[in-house]
Design an enzyme around this catalytic site. Structure first.
Site, mmCIF file in Angstrom:
data_model
loop_
_atom_site.group_PDB
_atom_site.id
_atom_site.type_symbol
_atom_site.label_atom_id
_atom_site.label_comp_id
_atom_site.label_asym_id
_atom_site.label_seq_id
_atom_site.Cartn_x
_atom_site.Cartn_y
_atom_site.Cartn_z
ATOM 1 N N SER A 169 0.805 -1.230 0.000
ATOM 2 C CA SER A 169 0.000 0.000 0.000
ATOM 3 C C SER A 169 0.829 1.267 0.000
ATOM 4 O O SER A 169 0.311 2.365 -0.167
ATOM 5 C CB SER A 169 -0.890 0.056 1.246
ATOM 6 O OG SER A 169 -1.742 -1.025 1.269
ATOM 7 N N ARG A 170 2.119 1.121 0.279
ATOM 8 C CA ARG A 170 2.963 2.340 0.296
ATOM 9 C C ARG A 170 4.425 1.968 0.083
ATOM 10 O O ARG A 170 4.771 0.781 0.043
ATOM 11 C CB ARG A 170 2.790 3.110 1.611
ATOM 12 C CG ARG A 170 3.135 2.322 2.854
ATOM 13 C CD ARG A 170 2.615 3.050 4.098
ATOM 14 N NE ARG A 170 2.654 2.176 5.256
ATOM 15 C CZ ARG A 170 3.609 2.225 6.176
ATOM 16 N NH1 ARG A 170 4.582 3.096 6.070
ATOM 17 N NH2 ARG A 170 3.575 1.404 7.207
ATOM 18 N N VAL B 121 1.452 -10.671 8.101
ATOM 19 C CA VAL B 121 2.232 -11.805 7.575
ATOM 20 C C VAL B 121 2.911 -12.626 8.674
ATOM 21 O O VAL B 121 3.298 -13.772 8.445
ATOM 22 C CB VAL B 121 3.284 -11.356 6.533
ATOM 23 C CG1 VAL B 121 2.629 -10.803 5.283
ATOM 24 C CG2 VAL B 121 4.288 -10.366 7.121
ATOM 25 N N SER C 260 18.096 -6.448 2.537
ATOM 26 C CA SER C 260 18.658 -5.104 2.726
ATOM 27 C C SER C 260 20.181 -5.243 2.699
ATOM 28 O O SER C 260 20.711 -6.314 3.027
ATOM 29 C CB SER C 260 18.227 -4.556 4.091
ATOM 30 O OG SER C 260 19.029 -3.449 4.451
ATOM 31 N N TYR D 280 17.078 -6.225 12.907
ATOM 32 C CA TYR D 280 16.717 -6.008 11.498
ATOM 33 C C TYR D 280 17.745 -6.678 10.571
ATOM 34 O O TYR D 280 17.382 -7.373 9.617
ATOM 35 C CB TYR D 280 16.655 -4.501 11.249
ATOM 36 C CG TYR D 280 16.222 -4.076 9.871
ATOM 37 C CD1 TYR D 280 14.875 -4.107 9.491
ATOM 38 C CD2 TYR D 280 17.158 -3.604 8.943
ATOM 39 C CE1 TYR D 280 14.481 -3.682 8.233
ATOM 40 C CE2 TYR D 280 16.767 -3.179 7.685
ATOM 41 C CZ TYR D 280 15.423 -3.221 7.327
ATOM 42 O OH TYR D 280 15.046 -2.809 6.074
ATOM 43 N N ALA E 288 19.722 -9.164 11.240
ATOM 44 C CA ALA E 288 19.586 -10.624 11.351
ATOM 45 C C ALA E 288 18.403 -11.114 10.514
ATOM 46 O O ALA E 288 18.492 -12.131 9.812
ATOM 47 C CB ALA E 288 19.414 -11.029 12.816
ATOM 48 N N ILE F 216 16.746 4.036 0.797
ATOM 49 C CA ILE F 216 15.656 4.392 -0.111
ATOM 50 C C ILE F 216 14.699 5.358 0.609
ATOM 51 O O ILE F 216 14.368 5.129 1.786
ATOM 52 C CB ILE F 216 14.865 3.118 -0.544
ATOM 53 C CG1 ILE F 216 15.805 2.002 -1.057
ATOM 54 C CG2 ILE F 216 13.791 3.468 -1.585
ATOM 55 C CD1 ILE F 216 16.599 2.307 -2.302
HETATM 56 P P1 NAP Z 1 7.503 1.304 4.704
HETATM 57 O O1 NAP Z 1 7.078 2.457 3.844
HETATM 58 O O2 NAP Z 1 7.590 1.475 6.179
HETATM 59 O O3 NAP Z 1 6.571 0.071 4.324
HETATM 60 C C1 NAP Z 1 6.583 -1.109 5.064
HETATM 61 C C2 NAP Z 1 5.451 -1.967 4.561
HETATM 62 O O4 NAP Z 1 5.417 -3.171 5.329
HETATM 63 C C3 NAP Z 1 4.098 -1.273 4.723
HETATM 64 O O5 NAP Z 1 3.406 -1.382 3.493
HETATM 65 C C4 NAP Z 1 3.416 -2.086 5.810
HETATM 66 O O6 NAP Z 1 2.035 -2.262 5.605
HETATM 67 C C5 NAP Z 1 4.070 -3.456 5.652
HETATM 68 N N1 NAP Z 1 3.995 -4.236 6.891
HETATM 69 C C6 NAP Z 1 4.565 -3.945 8.098
HETATM 70 N N2 NAP Z 1 4.260 -4.903 8.984
HETATM 71 C C7 NAP Z 1 3.470 -5.807 8.342
HETATM 72 C C8 NAP Z 1 2.836 -7.021 8.725
HETATM 73 N N3 NAP Z 1 2.936 -7.512 9.970
HETATM 74 N N4 NAP Z 1 2.124 -7.688 7.801
HETATM 75 C C9 NAP Z 1 1.983 -7.203 6.531
HETATM 76 N N5 NAP Z 1 2.555 -6.063 6.111
HETATM 77 C C10 NAP Z 1 3.294 -5.380 7.000
HETATM 78 O O7 NAP Z 1 8.937 0.801 4.273
HETATM 79 P P2 NAP Z 1 9.669 0.576 2.884
HETATM 80 O O8 NAP Z 1 10.895 1.376 2.951
HETATM 81 O O9 NAP Z 1 8.740 0.707 1.748
HETATM 82 O O10 NAP Z 1 10.103 -0.948 3.085
HETATM 83 C C11 NAP Z 1 9.687 -2.022 2.260
HETATM 84 C C12 NAP Z 1 10.683 -3.154 2.455
HETATM 85 O O11 NAP Z 1 11.972 -2.737 2.008
HETATM 86 C C13 NAP Z 1 10.861 -3.585 3.907
HETATM 87 O O12 NAP Z 1 11.007 -4.984 3.976
HETATM 88 C C14 NAP Z 1 12.142 -2.897 4.312
HETATM 89 O O13 NAP Z 1 12.787 -3.579 5.361
HETATM 90 C C15 NAP Z 1 12.923 -2.987 3.009
HETATM 91 N N6 NAP Z 1 14.025 -2.041 2.896
HETATM 92 C C16 NAP Z 1 13.803 -0.693 2.931
HETATM 93 C C17 NAP Z 1 14.894 0.182 2.833
HETATM 94 C C18 NAP Z 1 14.733 1.680 2.863
HETATM 95 O O14 NAP Z 1 15.758 2.379 2.892
HETATM 96 N N7 NAP Z 1 13.525 2.210 2.837
HETATM 97 C C19 NAP Z 1 16.178 -0.344 2.703
HETATM 98 C C20 NAP Z 1 16.356 -1.719 2.675
HETATM 99 C C21 NAP Z 1 15.268 -2.561 2.761
HETATM 100 P P3 NAP Z 1 0.964 -1.085 5.876
HETATM 101 O O15 NAP Z 1 1.163 -0.085 4.761
HETATM 102 O O16 NAP Z 1 -0.338 -1.762 5.785
HETATM 103 O O17 NAP Z 1 1.290 -0.519 7.214
#
Ligand code: NAP
Length: 247
Positions: free
Chosen positions: A14-15, A64, A142, A155, A157, A188
């Site tokens: 969703s985001r 999840v 990541s 995180y 781990a 990101i």
């Molecule tokens: P974000 O905007 O905080 O989005 C996290 C997403 O995870 C949200 O859509 C949230 O759903 C969902 N979520 C959280 N807990 C959940 C659960 N228990 N069950 C189902 N969905 C759940 O973060 P993002 O930056 O887009 O991150 C997306 C992925 O990329 C993550 O795995 C993050 O660790 C990884 N990542 C991000 C970065 C970065 O710099 N941003 C770097 C490396 C890896 P809702 O929208 O419904 O709350």
């Protein structure tokens, strides 16, 4: 890239990075099932945005980390879409602290969503992909799963665990025409990183050889390639999308 007649399930779609992936796949013609846990109004806005591509889009409330509840949702998705071709394990959370201050709950919560959540989803679609003799699984690791990070032991781990899980399942399913890969984003710009203090953001940006913060679309482009027919011979791979940060 063409994803016509394919259905993709995206956790946390969703985001942020998940929404960018959903948009990229929908743009290529994929039907989209988004799993979310947060704000329903935000979910509705994402659905409207995705529907502009003209494919079927449904949203499912699904934590999840809950094995039984996520299993029921995955069964419902298969029932409603007929089949699933692509699984994107994108849901992730952080609870950043030095281990000195990190309690058991902080550790369990992050492992529960990021690692166990990824296992749960793979497990729920495993037989479906085997039976279909085809599929794509892409999980979001990541760079800190590769190099570690002070204050992110839980995180890091979880993200390192995703890499082991990816490589193992890739070996299990390769003979069934199912590829299993991971992306390892660097820094990101999303809600997850927007909360960081400006000073931390500037320090991180200065360390990126590409001299810019990544966008969700930077990650989505690589994920889309891994989901494509063109990537049929790529499996068990982890692709950094980090502007060179972890070279
Ligand atoms: P974000 O905007 O905080 O989005 C996290 C997403 O995870 C949200 O859509 C949230 O759903 C969902 N979520 C959280 N807990 C959940 C659960 N228990 N069950 C189902 N969905 C759940 O973060 P993002 O930056 O887009 O991150 C997306 C992925 O990329 C993550 O795995 C993050 O660790 C990884 N990542 C991000 C970065 C970065 O710099 N941003 C770097 C490396 C890896 P809702 O929208 O419904 O709350």
């Amino acid at each position: 890239m063409n994803f016509e007649n394919k259905t993709a399930v995206i956790t946390g779609g969703s985001r942020g990075i998940g929404l960018a992936i959903a948009k990229k796949l929908a743009e290529g013609g994929a039907n989209i099932a988004v799993l979310y846990v947060g704000d329903e109004s935000e979910g509705k806005a994402a659905k409207a945005e995705l529907e502009q591509y003209g494919t079927k889009v449904e949203q499912y409330f699904c934590d999840v980390s809950d094995f039984e509840k996520s299993k029921a949702v995955c069964e419902q998705v298969i029932e409603e879409f007929g089949k699933v071709d692509i699984l994107i394990n994108n849901a992730g959370i952080t609870r950043d602290k030095l281990v000195l201050n990190m309690d058991e709950k902080d550790f369990d919560a992050v492992i529960g969503v990021n690692l166990k959540g990824t296992f749960n989803m793979i497990k729920h679609f495993y037989k479906h992909f085997m039976k279909n003799r085809g599929g794509r699984i892409v999980s979001t690791s990541s760079i800190v799963g590769l190099i570690g990070n002070a204050g992110q032991a839980n995180y890091s781990a979880s993200k390192a665990g995703i890499i082991g899980l990816t490589k193992s399942v890739a070996r299990e399913l390769a003979g069934r025409n199912v590829t299993v890969n991971a992306v390892a984003p660097g820094y990101i710009g999303t809600d997850m990183t927007n909360v960081l203090p400006d000073k931390v953001k500037e320090t991180m940006k200065a360390q990126i050889p590409a001299k810019r913060i990544g966008t969700p679309e930077d990650v989505a482009n690589v994920v889309a390639f891994l989901c494509s027919d063109e990537a049929a011979y790529v499996t068990g791979e982890v692709i950094r999308v980090d502007g060179g940060l972890a070279i």
